[in-house]
Design an enzyme around this catalytic site. Structure first.
Site, mmCIF file in Angstrom:
data_model
loop_
_atom_site.group_PDB
_atom_site.id
_atom_site.type_symbol
_atom_site.label_atom_id
_atom_site.label_comp_id
_atom_site.label_asym_id
_atom_site.label_seq_id
_atom_site.Cartn_x
_atom_site.Cartn_y
_atom_site.Cartn_z
ATOM 1 N N TYR A 24 0.886 -1.694 0.085
ATOM 2 C CA TYR A 24 0.155 0.095 -0.154
ATOM 3 C C TYR A 24 0.816 1.350 0.180
ATOM 4 O O TYR A 24 2.248 0.988 0.869
ATOM 5 C CB TYR A 24 -0.922 0.113 1.364
ATOM 6 N N THR A 60 1.015 8.583 -3.940
ATOM 7 C CA THR A 60 1.744 8.498 -4.380
ATOM 8 C C THR A 60 0.878 10.092 -4.790
ATOM 9 O O THR A 60 0.235 10.133 -5.259
ATOM 10 C CB THR A 60 2.751 7.767 -5.540
ATOM 11 N N SER A 84 -4.730 11.879 -21.193
ATOM 12 C CA SER A 84 -5.703 11.757 -21.236
ATOM 13 C C SER A 84 -5.889 10.604 -22.796
ATOM 14 O O SER A 84 -7.083 10.061 -23.013
ATOM 15 C CB SER A 84 -6.652 12.769 -21.570
ATOM 16 N N ARG A 121 4.753 2.893 39.556
ATOM 17 C CA ARG A 121 4.902 2.638 38.137
ATOM 18 C C ARG A 121 4.848 1.879 37.815
ATOM 19 O O ARG A 121 3.635 2.032 36.928
ATOM 20 C CB ARG A 121 6.535 2.375 38.582
ATOM 21 N N GLY A 161 18.161 -3.876 36.360
ATOM 22 C CA GLY A 161 19.143 -3.840 35.540
ATOM 23 C C GLY A 161 18.435 -5.609 34.316
ATOM 24 O O GLY A 161 18.905 -4.495 33.038
ATOM 25 N N GLU A 197 0.197 6.262 11.460
ATOM 26 C CA GLU A 197 -1.438 6.298 11.243
ATOM 27 C C GLU A 197 -2.115 7.565 11.928
ATOM 28 O O GLU A 197 -2.386 7.641 12.745
ATOM 29 C CB GLU A 197 -1.666 5.130 11.719
ATOM 30 N N ASP A 214 0.543 11.407 13.652
ATOM 31 C CA ASP A 214 1.525 11.733 14.722
ATOM 32 C C ASP A 214 0.798 11.733 16.186
ATOM 33 O O ASP A 214 -0.244 12.506 15.766
ATOM 34 C CB ASP A 214 2.124 12.770 13.981
#
Lengths: 692, 692
Positions: free
Chosen positions: A165, A168, A174, A356, A425, A448, A450
């Site tokens: 995909y 461009t 024609s 966390r 670690g 897809e 930003d």
């Protein structure tokens, strides 16, 4: 017993296994070992793991996962043992070999596409066929005319045609009844197109349709349209001379994927290449027939974003699964207030690790319920459109999915890294299972749409809503209308919601803060006329606030009486899910305290109490942590983690990977600086240079 | 001209270059190209780049960098072109080959150690010799007796002995005059020891010294002591049977480094192995002589942390250099408020990009001045100790360096990722130059003291200071004493410092917030007696607040009259440096607004004005951004970045790397699912399996 070359290690060959024989064979981890510890963890909670799994994933999904796993585990090609050590070209080769093997299984066992996608998920390579199976195939199905479908789909579904995909520029001559594709500059090169670099022989190219105006011959643009074209020969797999196409090279992740660059030198494709289900160009008259509605473009993009939210949930759950299991097992330091205790403290008992990991555990559930709600909304909107041409909710769905894509993928990307560091670690080792996940998933915040750029569309939508309400021209119909109206009617107040006492206060506080930010942005843009660009940071924050409000609302909905039976969690899990809901909400309020304070949703007094309330919730959730991650049902095969394995045998696995599975240890090196030889005794001086 | 196998690409061989001949050869980027744009950027500012460079790095450093670069650029071994595509074993081989070649240069050209370290920095591999050159060599120099030095140093400096560094348990058999090393469990295995996995033949092992008590024969511990031992044979490079040692396997980064696991089976080392400059064990009497002061341990760790701060500065500067240059060149979207403008907006003109990149630019300077100040403090403390035995400032230096290690490495690690994402899609490409930096540097937050764990030592130090002041037993002697005393004398006030108007108010606000957090933690721990562990999150935040206060103080010091001549920035750069100082400070205040508000250092009114003030500073800094990053003087050779190269030829370089330097494009693949062949026409079915 044989002594292998230069290893100084003895091996015992028996039947089909090779075992290293040395003094480490009899060694065990210090007691209590990981298996014992994680077993104890599982007895500390009575959450019904299986019922919660089915609630999250459905029984059908769990069974399918189990079934496909049994195929993959038996085939050495899917063994992940040494794949981290491979070169980039070998990573691509392996990815291609695996995608082909899975297709062989699919044909042999009659897998449908959902089953194949499950295999793709469990194989956990970014498949070099990914774009073929998703964007390419979907676009042909949606955008090709019946005649085109009849021609292409059999070839595509049988993998004779393998497609990618791309977007461009395109010009149309024609008189020739052909389209001409041309790249006038280097910067016109296509870039990043997956599957196109080395794998595909076809591509769908989204291109500006330009047709010469009959009156003056000047090119007129008709917007983006899809074209199908061949890019490589079926036999030689080489592109024609008018196409240059190749792989762009190594990346942060996606080693097994061939992302492409592609340039055209006045390359011609036939008139029939234009996919013409919704719009077309008459072959004889050059007349353009336009598509009925922009939904045909919107639809698949929005569907893609809904899937991204569901993926973010499972990616985050995967990282949290590894972290929770490992930090339950890993012990460090004896508690300094009770030095008489002999056993070191499990790392998950430290508030610095809890703060966390546990809010991320809560976030994985928050993402789940919103992913699910978005999927339901999407299905409803699509059926409204298909059945009654009703586009009412489409704009809302579109902007909501953008804001959520931004927030949820940021959560998951940052969450993987937070889990990685929380493990200390060993999180840096590939044996953590998070290294490739972190590098592959790291693409999400910038692809897809930003994550910063797309939030301006969310803000624009909300500002438009606010404008309608402010000028009094519309009725409050959607949820966001009602929320904004409620805020406008009370906006001179500082409500100081008692978020520690009532769930409803939490929902109201998130809505208030989000409405306050909409109102502030509205004042800046619409009233004071400040430049759009100058407000982009505000827009980003506004979009996140709005999306967080959606997350708490959807999470909370499972506890209300209006929740459908299938949406309600199992009895024994409701209480801890409620704690997780509150943890996600209160943690977010504290993290974003500035905005909650500024809007008046939060008082300084309540802010002072938040850390204590968050710690109490974490204390309540702590004993259930292992069972909660178990409920996500992520198999060891997918985790590929010594630290996060279900059975807790962390140190046995780490040692096995290092001592028995690491190819570097099969070599002995020449460390003398005056010699250019690298492998001792090989006389390979200069050999490495040839690889550069 | 020849047609190479299966490529469909033509090459022209001339002299020693190979050029691809196809229609892309004549293509250029669209106008204005990157070189033009970045040239224009450089004319927008009159910052004296060379003078600022010398101020930051010294003339000597810049010249040394240039000189070493000229060696490395001429040798193909240091070419980084395809190293991202190599397997992990080849990455190690390459790292070893490069370290050896650099040593050959060093011997030939008489480089001293500083010069070799500059080469190591520019080569930008994590050298498999790194631990030999740093921890191992330093430990021998510092801890060996004169006799031991005389024996070992010549062998070590000539790289006959190549050493690593490890910690382990140790028992001592009194009658044998030997030490016995033994690993009773798998979990007793050493892990992560750099240079030890495949490279070293020796190691310094830090081990608990245990001696049998003469009265009852029970082992008594005497704390950590260094021992030197051989781990591999000089000729065969094999370990003895009583040692198992190897590389632990792939990691997130550090591909060229061999991190080790190591286990002992009652391995014996002679009495002479104990490094005995400061403490020793009498061979005959078994009498232990203890070291004079704990500084002998503290010293090198603290020196290491000072270097980590200086490294964090240059790592962050490197990421910011790439990001600033690329986002100056990259254009996206025409400004929607001025759609008549034809040229798309440079990405760095978007506030959403500025708010991510410019505060990090400011942070790189903040880290610089604190790194420099810490280096000066360290040198002063060391000379006080060596000359007059004065340990007064050591505890302060120790805790300050811990807090700064935590904060600065977190800034740099997160900063690389922020820069990467700010560059959008191309940030994900290895051609960004940030991928390896991100993966290698990612080790920093968890090694040499986990960034969360070590902050409790900072907090303990500050609480001790507070206690001394509260009980009135000490005089305020150090800066932190004076700051805390000032706070205590006014702690019932809410000073609401006018941070937008005066630099002094900024410094005062940071000190106030930090003192407030010390006082709060003191109340919890010392007055209310709350458990140490329960306060760890508070301690972490407190340490960061204290460290941020140090950063703003050291940054601000360069603008005061008391700054020495060599510390003052060049005339033409002072103003923009002052803007950077304010940007770092105000951005941090906004990011941490909650604590500034809670402490009373900031009013809600000022908070409302912060975003505008931050944007104004970014507008002022924006035109100088490219010259500011130029001042860091980071050579293209080190950046290895198509996006961040000095000359702005972004798209030419991206295309070159993809089309001409990417080894994957030399292969043509078989994409037919029913065939197990991978390279088209090769008959290689199953070959990839052998690598797994």
């Amino acid at each position: 017993m044989v002594l292998l070359k230069g290893l100084g290690r003895k091996y015992c060959h028996s039947a089909d296994t090779v075992t290293v024989i040395d003094f480490t064979d009899g060694l065990k981890p210090a007691s209590p070992d990981g298996a014992t510890t994680i077993g104890t963890e599982r007895t500390r909670s009575d959450i019904p793991v299986n019922a919660l799994s089915e609630h999250l994933l459905t029984r059908e999904y769990i069974e399918r996962q189990k079934r496909i796993l049994s195929f993959l585990e038996k085939d050495d090609l899917f063994n992940k043992k040494t794949q981290y050590s491979l070169s980039r070209p070998d990573r691509y080769r392996l990815g291609l070999a695996r995608a082909k093997r899975a297709k062989q299984f699919a044909v042999k066992h009659g897998w449908d596409e959902d089953v194949y996608k499950m295999a793709e998920y469990l194989i956990d390579d970014v498949s070099p066929l990914h774009l073929h199976l998703h964007m390419f195939m979907n676009t042909i199905r949606e955008q090709a005319s019946d005649e085109q479908r009849a021609y292409w789909l059999p070839k595509i579904e049988s993998w004779e045609v393998i497609g990618a995909y791309a977007q461009t520029e395109l010009g149309h001559g024609s008189n020739t009844k052909e389209f001409i594709m041309h790249s006038p500059t280097l910067t016109a090169s296509k870039w990043w197109n997956g599957t196109l670099g080395r794998t595909a022989n076809h591509a769908v190219v989204m291109a500006q349709l330009k047709i010469p105006d009959r009156s003056n011959g000047k090119l007129r643009s008709f917007g983006l349209h899809p074209f199908i074209m061949q890019v490589r020969d079926f036999v030689t797999h080489q592109p024609p001379k008018t196409i240059i196409v190749g792989d762009i090279g190594p990346k942060m992740g996606y080693a097994s994927m061939d992302n492409a660059y592609m340039l055209f030198d006045n390359h011609r494709i036939p008139h029939s290449a234009m996919l013409s289900r919704f719009s077309r160009l008459d072959l004889e008259t050059n007349e353009y027939v336009k598509p009925p509605h922009q939904y045909v473009v919107y639809g698949s993009l929005t569907a893609g974003r809904v899937n991204i939210i569901l993926q973010a949930r499972i990616v985050l759950a995967r990282a949290v699964t590894v972290a929770v299991r490992y930090v339950s097992i890993r012990r460090q330091f004896v508690n300094r207030d009770t030095p008489e205790a002999k056993l070191e403290t499990a790392v998950l008992d430290y508030p610095t690790v809890q703060i966390r990991v546990l809010p991320l555990l809560a976030t994985s559930f928050a993402l789940h319920y919103t992913g699910k709600a978005m999927k339901q909304l999407f299905d409803r909107v699509r059926s409204s459109i298909e059945q009654s041409g009703d586009f009412a909710e489409l704009a809302d769905l579109h902007s909501t999915s953008l804001g959520l894509k931004s927030l949820c993928t940021t959560y998951a990307t940052d969450g993987i890294e937070t889990c990685r560091r929380a493990m200390g670690g060993h999180g840096f080792s590939a044996a953590s299972g998070l290294v490739r996940l972190r590098n592959d998933y790291g693409s999400r915040p910038t692809v897809e749409g930003d994550n910063w750029m797309i939030t301006q569309q969310v803000a624009q939508y909300l500002l438009k809503k606010m404008k309608t309400l402010e000028v009094g021209s519309g009725t409050a119909s959607t949820t966001i209308d009602i929320t904004l109206q409620r805020f406008l009617q009370a906006s001179n107040k500082t409500p100081h919601f008692p978020v520690l006492d009532y769930d409803e206060a939490i929902l109201a506080a998130f809505e208030w803060r989000s409405s306050y930010l909409v109102s502030k942005a509205y004042q800046a843009r619409e009233v004071r006329g400040e430049a759009h660009t100058s407000l982009l940071v505000q827009f980003y924050r506004l979009s996140n606030a709005y999306s967080q409000s959606i997350l708490v609302n959807n999470f909370h909905a499972i506890f209300t009486n209006t929740a459908g039976v299938s949406d309600k969690p199992p009895q024994g899990a409701t209480e801890v899910l409620h704690d997780l809901f509150r943890l996600y909400a209160l943690y977010t309020i504290e993290a974003e305290a500035k905005e909650f304070l500024q809007s008046g949703a939060l008082s300084m007094d309540v802010l002072e109490l938040l850390p204590g309330a968050i710690q109490s919730l974490m204390d309540r959730i702590r004993p259930h942590a292992v069972r909660l991650v178990d409920s996500w049902g992520i198999p060891d095969f997918l985790l590929d983690s010594a630290l996060g394995r279900y059975d807790g045998k962390v140190y046995e696995d780490l040692f096995d990977r290092a001592h028995r599975q690491n190819p570097l240890n099969d070599h002995t090196f020449n460390n003398k600086w005056w010699s250019d030889e690298i492998e001792l005794g090989s006389g390979d001086a200069g050999k490495i240079l040839a690889k550069l």
